[in-house]
Design an enzyme around this catalytic site. Structure first.
Site, PDB file in Angstrom:
ATOM      1  N   ASP A 193       0.864  -1.021   0.057  1.00 36.63           N
ATOM      2  CA  ASP A 193      -0.205   0.038  -0.035  1.00 36.63           C
ATOM      3  C   ASP A 193       0.835   1.265   0.132  1.00 36.63           C
ATOM      4  OD1 ASP A 193      -2.516   1.412   0.136  1.00 36.63           O
ATOM      5  OD2 ASP A 193      -1.639   1.868   2.313  1.00 36.63           O
TER       6      ASP A 193
ATOM      7  N   THR B  21      -3.342   5.472  -3.857  1.00 33.70           N
ATOM      8  CA  THR B  21      -2.303   5.963  -3.567  1.00 33.70           C
ATOM      9  C   THR B  21      -0.816   5.931  -4.196  1.00 33.70           C
ATOM     10  OG1 THR B  21      -1.719   4.208  -1.891  1.00 33.70           O
ATOM     11  CG2 THR B  21      -3.043   5.956  -1.165  1.00 33.70           C
ATOM     12  N   THR B  22      -0.610   4.801  -4.607  1.00 36.91           N
ATOM     13  CA  THR B  22       0.721   4.755  -5.564  1.00 36.91           C
ATOM     14  C   THR B  22       0.455   5.239  -6.851  1.00 36.91           C
ATOM     15  OG1 THR B  22       0.853   2.368  -4.450  1.00 36.91           O
ATOM     16  CG2 THR B  22       1.993   2.685  -6.252  1.00 36.91           C
TER      17      THR B  22
ATOM     18  N   ASP C 100      -9.147  -0.527   2.542  1.00 38.88           N
ATOM     19  CA  ASP C 100      -9.195   0.283   1.122  1.00 38.88           C
ATOM     20  C   ASP C 100     -10.350  -0.270   0.599  1.00 38.88           C
ATOM     21  OD1 ASP C 100      -6.734   1.510   1.915  1.00 38.88           O
ATOM     22  OD2 ASP C 100      -5.432   0.235   0.610  1.00 38.88           O
TER      23      ASP C 100
END
Length: 558
Positions: A66, A99-100, A403
């Site tokens: 994550d 997020t990445t 998530d």
């Protein structure tokens, strides 16, 4: 000019005791810092991304893929690098996924923007072009790419959850956890003051229990506490309880430190001891007389008072964590009571501070007793019990499940999804390159670079899956070009839903394949990445003051 900031330049009138980096040099440093951070997490992107192991200064191990979790544990010192770390945290808070991707896109936009500036394009022109490209991209997603969930049905929600967890530890369990996420979140539906449905993720309580297989994880409607009833003499279940949530001790009252009492009769000492016990006993009676049958305390309750509650048919739970106490109070309609004192100086309990539910019961879970509150009055709650082999696995399972809950929440509240697998980014690349040709100003150069920068996502997805990225992306761009040039009623217009199949290494219709993402996630990702890149590109000077050195002790005291 930077010499005037040199610490050793004592003749300078502008001496400030620090260092200054300006112009292209500071931009190069900022871009290098951003790319270094993106390089750390880019191999964790996608359903076949790899995990990272992080060991902190005390030896605690975290294994995760994550992006927000990885960046949060990195101790980034560079100012531009910290902006990207906060960017990932913001995406995690607002959307829960992507997020990445947001960090990779921001770093790529920075790199391409810096190349334009090197070629004598003014930073203001690049910034204007990026803002215009972002605005057009968001409009294109909303108008052309977004699909209504109502038309796709519940399967779309499961597909969104499945897409989110496919790149994480839970991805190997099929739709098991995806369906659990949809069901547990649907159970906590509430309406806001406008009458719009809301799905609070905090109303889904996630409990981690070591032992057994991950497939033995389960969920039920109700709020569970990892605490037993205080006494085995209490009832195992209680229907229609009146619930009080308290934040004070019910223990034998002791005098404050420094209080002295002078007595001249030993009988008075015994009376003082009796009164100390009676003060808390009176508080117990106040609670019972108000009709309270279930007490949840954030602190302790002495055995003698537990006995009073048990004899009255009430149940008590002690040492409840503050966060859980607040959630119980909110869900049952109770108030977190910190004192029984009223304005008259007496002690009483207001009826409005008492909450209600349908059932409070104690159940056995693995080797522990757990208290469950079902049918809360104000807000329904659901509890997910995750089972796993060890703490590392359970922690990563919790992050993955959270998530998926956030992604499903966004879809339920916004009602729109987009195809995944690099489909949106490729479509935007084709559309923005075409849009740039309609402009006659220098901004078109920045828009073209913005469009090419978005291809970093499908490119990295292909690389992480060990596939031929050049062949796949060339074919995908051809599909999306055909879709955007076709008529609305042409069969070729359906090619806009095509994206990457990373397991087979080919192109497919990702809507039919069930690879869907929240439309809001993509729009927020583009806006956040663009703003972060613009903020860093605007910097053309960095002045860093050196910390003031302590004067030497002439006496050399230690």
């Amino acid at each position: 000019m930077s010499g005037i900031f040199d610490k050793n330049n004592q003749d300078s009138a502008l001496f400030i005791g620090g260092s200054r980096v300006s112009g292209q040099e500071v931009r190069a440093q900022n871009v290098m810092a951003a790319l270094s951070i993106a390089n750390v997490i880019k191999t964790s992107l996608g359903p076949v991304g790899l995990d990272k192991m992080l060991v902190d200064d005390v030896g605690d191990v975290t294994i995760s893929n994550d992006g927000a979790t990885i960046l949060q544990l990195l101790e980034v010192e560079h100012p531009a690098g910290k902006i990207l770390v906060k960017l990932a945290q913001q995406q995690d808070t607002e959307v829960g996924d992507g997020t990445t991707s947001v960090v990779i896109i921001a770093a790529e936009l920075l790199r391409r923007g810096n190349e334009l500036i090197k070629n004598h394009i003014h930073p203001a022109t690049v910034i204007t072009g990026y803002r215009l490209a972002c605005k057009e991209a968001c409009k294109f997603i909303a108008d052309q790419m977004a699909l209504s969930v109502d038309k796709l049905g519940k399967e779309a929600l499961v597909s969104v959850a499945m897409t989110t967890i496919s790149s994480k530890i839970l991805g190997s369990y099929g739709t098991f956890f995806a369906e659990m996420a949809v069901d547990s979140l649907s159970a906590v539906k509430t309406l806001d003051f406008r009458g719009k449905p809301k799905y609070p993720v905090k109303a889904v309580n996630i409990m981690k229990v070591k032992g057994a297989s991950a497939r033995e994880s389960s969920y039920f409607t109700g709020y569970a506490l990892y605490r037993p009833f205080t006494s085995s003499a209490m009832k195992r279940s209680l229907k229609n309880p009146k619930i009080a949530v308290i934040d004070f001790d019910i223990t034998k009252t002791r005098m404050k430190m420094g209080v002295n009492i002078v007595i001249d009769n030993p009988d008075q000492l015994e009376a003082i001891r009796k009164r100390e016990a009676d003060i808390s006993a009176e508080r117990v009676r106040i609670l019972l007389e108000a009709g309270v049958t279930a007490v949840f305390s954030t602190r302790g309750i002495d055995d003698m008072y537990v006995k009073m509650f048990a004899e009255a048919g009430a149940v008590t739970v002690t040492r409840v964590p503050k966060d859980d106490a607040r959630r119980i109070a909110k869900g049952t309609g109770a108030s977190l009571v910190t004192t029984l004192a009223n304005l008259e100086g007496d002690e009483s309990l207001d009826a409005s501070s008492i909450g209600t539910a349908e059932l409070v019961e104690q159940v056995r879970l693995s080797d522990d007793d757990v208290v469950v509150i079902r049918g809360a009055k104000e807000q329904q709650a659901s509890t997910v019990i995750l089972r796993g082999a060890n703490d590392y696995m359970l922690d990563e399972m919790e992050r993955s499940f959270h998530d998926s809950l956030c992604a499903v929440k966004r879809v339920l509240e916004s009602g729109a999804v987009v195809p995944g697998g690099g489909s949106v980014e490729t479509a935007l690349d084709v559309y923005l390159e075409s849009f740039a040709t309609t402009l006659g100003s220098r901004e078109q150069l920045a828009i073209v670079e913005f469009a090419n920068g978005l291809l970093s996502i499908p490119k990295q997805l292909s690389i992480n899956a060990a596939k031929d990225s050049i062949r796949l992306i060339s074919k995908l761009r051809a599909y999306h070009t055909a879709a955007q040039t076709a008529d609305a009623d042409s069969p070729r217009s359906a090619l806009k839903n095509y994206g990457l199949d990373l397991h087979e290494g080919k192109i497919r219709d990702n809507v039919k394949a069930g690879v869907l993402e929240p439309a809001m996630s993509k729009i927020k990702m583009l806006k956040s990445a663009t703003e972060a890149a613009i903020n860093i590109l605007r910097i053309d000077d960095m002045i860093k003051l050196l910390p003031e050195q302590q004067k030497e002790d002439p006496h050399a005291h230690m």
